[in-house]
Enzyme design. Structure first.
Site, mmCIF file in Angstrom:
data_model
loop_
_atom_site.group_PDB
_atom_site.id
_atom_site.type_symbol
_atom_site.label_atom_id
_atom_site.label_comp_id
_atom_site.label_asym_id
_atom_site.label_seq_id
_atom_site.Cartn_x
_atom_site.Cartn_y
_atom_site.Cartn_z
ATOM 1 N N GLU A 158 31.445 -42.246 38.599
ATOM 2 C CA GLU A 158 31.092 -43.535 38.021
ATOM 3 C C GLU A 158 29.616 -43.602 37.657
ATOM 4 O O GLU A 158 28.792 -42.884 38.207
ATOM 5 C CB GLU A 158 31.405 -44.637 39.019
ATOM 6 C CG GLU A 158 30.615 -44.427 40.290
ATOM 7 C CD GLU A 158 30.962 -45.395 41.392
ATOM 8 O OE1 GLU A 158 31.906 -46.170 41.230
ATOM 9 O OE2 GLU A 158 30.257 -45.358 42.399
ATOM 10 N N CYS A 211 22.531 -45.827 35.603
ATOM 11 C CA CYS A 211 22.517 -45.299 36.966
ATOM 12 C C CYS A 211 23.554 -44.171 37.016
ATOM 13 O O CYS A 211 24.749 -44.419 36.811
ATOM 14 C CB CYS A 211 22.865 -46.428 37.930
ATOM 15 S SG CYS A 211 23.134 -45.875 39.604
ATOM 16 N N CYS A 245 29.820 -37.540 48.753
ATOM 17 C CA CYS A 245 28.454 -37.358 49.257
ATOM 18 C C CYS A 245 28.525 -36.878 50.692
ATOM 19 O O CYS A 245 29.343 -37.354 51.471
ATOM 20 C CB CYS A 245 27.692 -38.681 49.177
ATOM 21 S SG CYS A 245 25.973 -38.529 49.703
ATOM 22 N N CYS A 297 26.335 -42.236 54.670
ATOM 23 C CA CYS A 297 25.718 -43.494 55.113
ATOM 24 C C CYS A 297 26.840 -44.461 55.502
ATOM 25 O O CYS A 297 27.853 -44.557 54.801
ATOM 26 C CB CYS A 297 24.856 -44.100 54.004
ATOM 27 S SG CYS A 297 23.473 -43.041 53.545
ATOM 28 N N CYS A 329 28.175 -47.168 52.907
ATOM 29 C CA CYS A 329 28.361 -46.757 51.510
ATOM 30 C C CYS A 329 29.756 -46.199 51.280
ATOM 31 O O CYS A 329 30.203 -45.300 52.006
ATOM 32 C CB CYS A 329 27.307 -45.707 51.159
ATOM 33 S SG CYS A 329 27.646 -44.879 49.600
ATOM 34 N N CYS A 385 27.786 -48.143 45.423
ATOM 35 C CA CYS A 385 28.088 -46.845 44.827
ATOM 36 C C CYS A 385 29.360 -46.266 45.432
ATOM 37 O O CYS A 385 29.612 -46.357 46.607
ATOM 38 C CB CYS A 385 26.909 -45.885 44.943
ATOM 39 S SG CYS A 385 26.317 -45.600 46.597
HETATM 40 S S1 SF4 Z 1 24.060 -44.325 50.029
HETATM 41 FE FE1 SF4 Z 1 26.037 -43.293 49.672
HETATM 42 S S2 SF4 Z 1 25.702 -41.958 47.908
HETATM 43 FE FE2 SF4 Z 1 23.692 -42.565 48.692
HETATM 44 S S3 SF4 Z 1 23.119 -40.924 50.161
HETATM 45 FE FE3 SF4 Z 1 24.133 -42.508 51.366
HETATM 46 S S4 SF4 Z 1 26.309 -41.877 51.417
HETATM 47 FE FE4 SF4 Z 1 25.316 -40.729 49.766
#
Ligand code: SF4
Length: 351
Positions: free
Chosen positions: A91, A111, A118, A122, A125, A340
């Site tokens: 995306e 963006c 990932c 986090c 997220c 995200c």
């Molecule tokens: S916010 Fe999401 S995309 Fe960004 S580093 Fe952390 S886990 Fe990865």
């Protein structure tokens, strides 16, 4: 997959010469791809059909296919879902600021995502909850910019590496994409119009700043001034704790006099205390860092609340009392699931 998008002048010249075509075709290809953002070989009107056919046999032009576009209800941002050639989803978001006081003129920011999934995980997220699949190529990164420009008929002025993925964990492709975005033969965007956001991989930040000579803007995810809280939100903090991260940022600030931004996802009852305000001020002031406060956009996997608008305003004004520059991100993105990774996860769960 290697595509024409994401290729450098040297690589394009090699392909052109290997097809027995004159060298000047390479310059024409560069212009069609990066300046005119064409998405089909037959749009290259000054290249004869037989030459286009040879080139198409040698290398695919693009790697992405558009799937879906969502507009924010409150305006200002549009979210785009693309499918990669190997059948995954990624995306990108377009944030339009047209003639706003905060951004005079017409700023169109894309963006981009840099990875499928990932590895940083986090807690808050959506991208971090899904499985990591692979890095995106430089071509897949810059093609997001071209496709959005074509789909919206808007000239893209800024690019932020803040979509799905940790850009510095896909180091070489991120650097190559930046080279293409800022080169005069590429998208010709000013380096200061590019922002790379990182969760704080300290050694990679130092390497990145060295490789880009500090020309590109750097945005670091802070999210807490306390190691225990930050580790619970950004597991990377256990490996690269705040002390190490901030001392690296101080070196960058001292040597290059570059502005650093801290991203701060504000989560009710987790990192919105007065103690955090004091802690953030202690970390940010010597760096003259700007703080970008983003109200948490709830996801099912992290059952915490978004701060109330009043609480978010209060947190920001307390930081401002310390003399810090603070911006509070608008919540327009919430209308289009702009945390995200969220749109992709939604799509994946319906497959
Ligand atoms: S916010 Fe999401 S995309 Fe960004 S580093 Fe952390 S886990 Fe990865």
């Amino acid at each position: 997959m290697k595509t024409l998008y994401g290729s450098t002048p040297e690589e394009i010249e090699t392909i052109v010469l290997a097809q027995g075509l004159p060298k000047y075709r390479a310059a024409q290809l560069l212009e069609w791809v990066y300046q005119k953002n064409i998405l089909a070989w037959d749009e290259m009107r000054n290249i004869p059909q037989d030459a286009r056919e040879k080139l198409a046999q040698a290398i695919p032009l693009t790697a992405l296919a558009p799937v879906e576009e969502k507009k924010a209800v409150t305006g200002g941002s549009e979210k785009f879902l693309f499918r990669t050639a190997d059948g995954h989803f990624l995306e990108s978001v377009l944030i339009s600021q047209e003639g706003e006081a905060a951004a005079p003129g017409n700023r169109q920011t894309v963006c981009v995502s840099t990875q499928l999934g990932c590895k940083v995980h986090c807690a808050f997220c959506a991208s971090g909850q899904g499985k990591f699949l692979r890095n995106l190529t430089a071509g897949e990164i810059v093609e997001q910019v071209s496709r959005i420009s074509r789909m919206t008929k808007k000239k893209i002025t800024n690019v932020v590496f803040m979509g799905m993925g940790e850009p510095l964990d896909n180091f070489e492709a991120t650097l190559k994409a930046i080279r293409i975005l800022i080169a005069s033969w590429g998208f010709a965007l000013g380096a200061r119009r590019i922002t790379v956001s990182t969760s704080g991989i300290t050694p990679k930040i130092l390497e990145f700043v060295k490789s880009t000579e500090g020309r590109v803007r750097l945005s670091v995810s802070l999210h807490s001034s306390m190691d225990a809280v930050r580790s619970s939100l950004v597991p990377m903090n256990r490996r690269y704790p705040l002390k190490e991260l901030v001392s690296a940022l101080r070196r960058i600030h001292r040597d290059l006099k570059r502005e650093i931004t801290f991203e701060y996802t504000l989560i009710a009852g987790v990192n919105d205390s007065e103690e955090e305000v004091e802690g953030v001020a202690i970390l940010a002031k010597p760096l003259r860092a700007k703080i970008n406060v983003i109200p948490y956009n709830p996801i099912a996997e992290f059952p915490h609340q978004a701060p109330t608008p009043e609480a978010a305003e209060k947190f920001c004004s307390q930081l401002e009392k310390h003399g810090l520059r603070v911006t509070l991100r608008k919540t327009a993105g919430r209308d289009i699931d702009a945390a995200c990774g969220q749109l992709r996860l939604d799509r994946m769960s319906h497959r």
